[in-house]
Scaffold this motif. Sequence first.
Motif, PDB file in Angstrom:
ATOM      1  N   ALA A  38       0.827  -1.208   0.000  1.00 27.22           N
ATOM      2  CA  ALA A  38       0.000   0.000   0.000  1.00 27.22           C
ATOM      3  C   ALA A  38       0.860   1.258   0.000  1.00 27.22           C
ATOM      4  O   ALA A  38       0.605   2.200  -0.761  1.00 27.22           O
ATOM      5  CB  ALA A  38      -0.936  -0.009   1.211  1.00 27.22           C
ATOM      6  N   GLU A  39       1.883   1.299   0.841  1.00 26.45           N
ATOM      7  CA  GLU A  39       2.758   2.476   0.902  1.00 26.45           C
ATOM      8  C   GLU A  39       3.461   2.716  -0.437  1.00 26.45           C
ATOM      9  O   GLU A  39       3.586   3.858  -0.894  1.00 26.45           O
ATOM     10  CB  GLU A  39       3.792   2.294   2.010  1.00 26.45           C
ATOM     11  N   SER A  40       3.939   1.650  -1.066  1.00 24.06           N
ATOM     12  CA  SER A  40       4.645   1.783  -2.338  1.00 24.06           C
ATOM     13  C   SER A  40       3.735   2.368  -3.419  1.00 24.06           C
ATOM     14  O   SER A  40       4.153   3.228  -4.201  1.00 24.06           O
ATOM     15  CB  SER A  40       5.185   0.430  -2.795  1.00 24.06           C
ATOM     16  N   LEU A  41       2.492   1.904  -3.472  1.00 26.71           N
ATOM     17  CA  LEU A  41       1.562   2.425  -4.472  1.00 26.71           C
ATOM     18  C   LEU A  41       1.214   3.882  -4.196  1.00 26.71           C
ATOM     19  O   LEU A  41       1.108   4.697  -5.131  1.00 26.71           O
ATOM     20  CB  LEU A  41       0.295   1.567  -4.510  1.00 26.71           C
ATOM     21  N   ILE A  42       1.053   4.227  -2.942  1.00 31.50           N
ATOM     22  CA  ILE A  42       0.761   5.624  -2.587  1.00 31.50           C
ATOM     23  C   ILE A  42       1.950   6.517  -2.928  1.00 31.50           C
ATOM     24  O   ILE A  42       1.790   7.607  -3.495  1.00 31.50           O
ATOM     25  CB  ILE A  42       0.397   5.718  -1.095  1.00 31.50           C
ATOM     26  N   ASP A  43       3.154   6.057  -2.624  1.00 34.11           N
ATOM     27  CA  ASP A  43       4.357   6.870  -2.821  1.00 34.11           C
ATOM     28  C   ASP A  43       4.679   7.074  -4.298  1.00 34.11           C
ATOM     29  O   ASP A  43       5.311   8.066  -4.670  1.00 34.11           O
ATOM     30  CB  ASP A  43       5.544   6.223  -2.108  1.00 34.11           C
ATOM     31  N   THR A  44       4.275   6.143  -5.151  1.00 33.76           N
ATOM     32  CA  THR A  44       4.628   6.224  -6.579  1.00 33.76           C
ATOM     33  C   THR A  44       3.458   6.658  -7.460  1.00 33.76           C
ATOM     34  O   THR A  44       3.565   6.643  -8.680  1.00 33.76           O
ATOM     35  CB  THR A  44       5.148   4.856  -7.078  1.00 33.76           C
ATOM     36  N   LYS A  45       2.371   7.090  -6.844  1.00 32.65           N
ATOM     37  CA  LYS A  45       1.155   7.410  -7.607  1.00 32.65           C
ATOM     38  C   LYS A  45       1.391   8.487  -8.656  1.00 32.65           C
ATOM     39  O   LYS A  45       0.873   8.404  -9.776  1.00 32.65           O
ATOM     40  CB  LYS A  45       0.033   7.841  -6.660  1.00 32.65           C
ATOM     41  N   SER A  46       2.196   9.485  -8.332  1.00 33.56           N
ATOM     42  CA  SER A  46       2.400  10.586  -9.278  1.00 33.56           C
ATOM     43  C   SER A  46       3.186  10.161 -10.517  1.00 33.56           C
ATOM     44  O   SER A  46       3.234  10.897 -11.507  1.00 33.56           O
ATOM     45  CB  SER A  46       3.130  11.744  -8.589  1.00 33.56           C
ATOM     46  N   LEU A  47       3.791   8.981 -10.488  1.00 38.88           N
ATOM     47  CA  LEU A  47       4.579   8.497 -11.616  1.00 38.88           C
ATOM     48  C   LEU A  47       3.794   7.546 -12.520  1.00 38.88           C
ATOM     49  O   LEU A  47       4.316   7.080 -13.529  1.00 38.88           O
ATOM     50  CB  LEU A  47       5.834   7.777 -11.100  1.00 38.88           C
ATOM     51  N   GLN A  48       2.548   7.280 -12.172  1.00 34.17           N
ATOM     52  CA  GLN A  48       1.783   6.252 -12.880  1.00 34.17           C
ATOM     53  C   GLN A  48       1.403   6.641 -14.298  1.00 34.17           C
ATOM     54  O   GLN A  48       1.110   5.765 -15.115  1.00 34.17           O
ATOM     55  CB  GLN A  48       0.533   5.887 -12.082  1.00 34.17           C
ATOM     56  N   THR A  49       1.424   7.923 -14.625  1.00 33.17           N
ATOM     57  CA  THR A  49       1.095   8.326 -15.991  1.00 33.17           C
ATOM     58  C   THR A  49       2.282   8.143 -16.932  1.00 33.17           C
ATOM     59  O   THR A  49       2.114   8.062 -18.142  1.00 33.17           O
ATOM     60  CB  THR A  49       0.634   9.796 -16.040  1.00 33.17           C
ATOM     61  N   GLY A  50       3.498   8.076 -16.380  1.00 33.24           N
ATOM     62  CA  GLY A  50       4.684   7.979 -17.208  1.00 33.24           C
ATOM     63  C   GLY A  50       5.171   6.569 -17.444  1.00 33.24           C
ATOM     64  O   GLY A  50       5.976   6.337 -18.347  1.00 33.24           O
TER      65      GLY A  50
END
Length: 345
Positions: free
Chosen positions: A245-257
Motif C-alpha cells: 500500500a505504501e509503495s503504491l501511494i508513494d509512486t502514484k504521481s509516476l503512474q502516468t509515465g
Amino acid sequence: MIKDDNLIQSHRKDEHVFIAEKLFNTESKNQLNEIKLIPSNLPELSINDIQSSVELPNFSFQSPFYINAMTGGSEQTGILNQQLAEVAAITNTPIATGSQSIALKDPSMAHTFKILREKNPNGLIFSNLSANATLEQAKRAVDMIEANALQIHINAAQEIVMPEGEREFYWLKNIETLVNRLEVPIIVKEVGFGMSHKTVQQLADIGVRYVDISGRGGTNFAMIENERRHAKDFSFLEDWGLTTAESLIDTKSLQTGLTIFASGGIRTPLDIVKCLALGAKSVGISGAFLHILNKQGQDALTNTILDYQSKINMLMLLLGTKNLSDLTKIRMILSPELQNFKNQI
C-alpha cells in the motif's frame, strides 16, 4: 567446483520453496486492509458490462493479475513450474518464472524453465534474472522460454542477508543497457521490500516503462535467507521496506509515465481490486498461489484463479466501475497510519 556450486544453488531453490511455505501466513501485512473502498449502492451496471481486461503497449491480460516469479532451477521446482504452467494455460493467466541464472550456468537445469513454454505454448510468460545479468545472458534467458518480457529483480536486502550473496550493487547502468538493447520489454521488480518514488523515478529516467513495486507484506526473502543461516542475526529486517500500500501511494504521481504492477502479500480478489484502485495496472501473486498448489493441488489452484477472475468483476460492479480506468477514480478511506504516511511523502 562449478558443478558443486550449481548443486548448492539448485538446493537453495528447494530451500526457498520449503521455507516460503513454512513462513506463509494467510494474513498479510501489506496494509491493504487499511484501505476502505466506498461502494456504489446504485451501480447502474450489468455484470456483463464489466471490462477487467488489461491492454498495455506490449501485451494484454485477460484479467488484471498474474502468477508472479517463484520457481525453477531444481527437479522439484521444475515440477512446480510444470503445474503452474498448466494452470496458467487453462486460465489464460500470465506467468513469470523464478530466476533463470542457474540454468545459464548449468544447462542441465534449463528444462525446469522450458517446461513453462512447453505446457503453455500460447501464454504470456516473463523470464527472470538479476539486475547484474549481461545482455547476452538476458537474451539467452528470454530465448530459453520464448518469453514475452524479462523481469529484472532488484533484491539488495535479500543478497546482503544471504551468506553467499552479492556485496556490490551497481545496477542502473546495466538495466539501462538491457532496456535499450533487449528486444522484449523489461519489467524491473523488487522481491518484497517495496519501491519508493525516488527508486521508480530513477528507473523511469533510464527508460524503464514497467515496474513491479513488490511491497512488504508477503514473502520476505530476508527472513527466508535468515532461516538458512545458523546464526539468525537479521531478524530486525522483518519489517524492512515499504508495504504494498505504501509503495503504491508513494509512486502514484509516476503512474502516468510508466506502467506499475503491484505484488506483495496479495491474498484475495479484494486485495487485487484495492491495488488497481491505487493505480496498479495488474497484480502479481506468488505465495498464496504456491500455498494452494502445495496444500490442495493443481485443480484447486485452477479453480481459485477462475474464481478470482469472476469475483474481481463482481467487486467492480459493486463499486460502480465499468473498467479499470473507472476504478482509479473511486473514493477510498485510508487508515490514520496510511494517511499520515501519505501526508509526509
